[in-house]
Design an enzyme around this catalytic site. Structure first.
Site, PDB file in Angstrom:
ATOM      1  N   SER A 101      -5.073   3.916  -2.859  1.00 23.42           N
ATOM      2  CA  SER A 101      -4.399   2.943  -1.990  1.00 23.42           C
ATOM      3  C   SER A 101      -3.723   1.923  -2.898  1.00 23.42           C
ATOM      4  CB  SER A 101      -5.465   2.234  -1.133  1.00 23.42           C
ATOM      5  OG  SER A 101      -4.976   1.050  -0.554  1.00 23.42           O
ATOM      6  N   TYR A 120     -13.703  -2.215  -0.036  1.00 21.98           N
ATOM      7  CA  TYR A 120     -12.657  -1.183   0.048  1.00 21.98           C
ATOM      8  C   TYR A 120     -11.885  -1.106  -1.267  1.00 21.98           C
ATOM      9  CZ  TYR A 120      -8.445   1.228   1.763  1.00 21.98           C
ATOM     10  OH  TYR A 120      -7.401   2.095   1.945  1.00 21.98           O
TER      11      TYR A 120
END
Length: 272
Positions: free
Chosen positions: A159, A172
């Site tokens: 990401s 995350y």
């Protein structure tokens, strides 16, 4: 006889985790359209954290129908990336049907919000176990097969959060940064076997995950996109086809010298 075109991946097999929805689902179809056979792995049921995650067995069955309509073969396996026995089962079923695994798209992952000092240990563990440990466990078993073949491509879905910090997403971001270290280290280990390893870094993607995050936050999908992203190009997010176009390139021989690096697909976000 269903009509299908002969693509770049004729005779190849792609193993995709988190295949029931979103980027995993789209990539299974994209690889099948290009001629690949598919091993699709997903839990296929709700998990406790994050609350929005609701992939179902029916999603995998729908994927199976779609891939078979393209004239390709697919093995669907329900299992948890955190469970080694489930992964071994997927490999066993996949390799009883196909003779190789040429591409691994390690895509299964979750995202959620929470300040570092407010996360529970369970939330931290779920995030790291699914996004990081799950990716490593799947790769561990796929690598054994790829070493035998002396070929393969492993793509980790990281990401933009694997390349920069994210407010209220420390668990995350930590899991996605860790995938970069995993990919770079495996690239070194596996280069002698002709196996390439790349991490993919999309900005926000238009998938059910976005809707889930908006639901958790009690806000709109647009607000989530702006808050977590703020792309340079005037789009709130990119589409799954943008991700699959990148995947098809990275996995192809056109990218044969790409390994150990980060493929960024961020609509300019990291340049901001």
């Amino acid at each position: 006889m269903s009509h299908h075109r002969i693509g770049n991946f004729q005779g190849k097999v792609a193993f995709i985790t988190g295949a029931a929805k979103g980027q995993g689902y789209a990539s299974a179809i994209a690889f099948a359209e290009e001629g690949a056979d598919i091993i699709a792995f997903d839990l296929g049921k709700k998990i406790s954290y994050p609350a929005y995650n609701n992939a179902q067995s029916s999603d995998l069955l729908k994927l199976k129908e779609t891939v078979e309509a393209l004239g390709r073969k697919i093995v669907i396996v329900e299992g948890d990336v955190r469970n080694e026995a489930d992964i071994e089962k997927a490999l066993r079923l996949g390799l009883s049907e196909f003779s190789s695994i040429d591409i691994l798209f390690s895509n299964a992952g979750i995202a959620a919000y929470g300040y570092s000092d407010e996360l529970t240990e369970e939330q931290w563990d779920s995030m790291l176990d699914i996004n990081l440990k799950g990716s490593w466990l799947v790769s561990k078993h796929v690598i054994k097969q790829m070493k035998k073949q002396q070929s393969g491509v492993i793509i980790y879905n990281s990401s933009i959060a694997g390349l920069r910090g994210m407010n209220r997403m420390s668990h995350y971001s930590a899991s996605k940064f860790a995938l970069v270290g995993l990919a770079k280290s495996q690239a070194i280990e596996l280069a002698p076997y002709g196996i390439r390893v790349v991490s993919l870094h999309p900005t926000g993607v238009n998938t059910p995950m976005n809707d889930g995050l908006a639901q958790l936050e009690g806000t709109t999908v647009e607000e989530i996109a702006v808050r977590s992203a703020g792309n340079l190009l005037p789009v709130p997010w990119i589409e799954t086809e943008d991700v699959t176009n990148a995947l098809l390139y990275i996995a192809s021989d056109k990218a044969r010298f790409m390994t150990g690096n980060q493929f960024i697909l961020d609509a300019g976000l990291l340049t901001r």
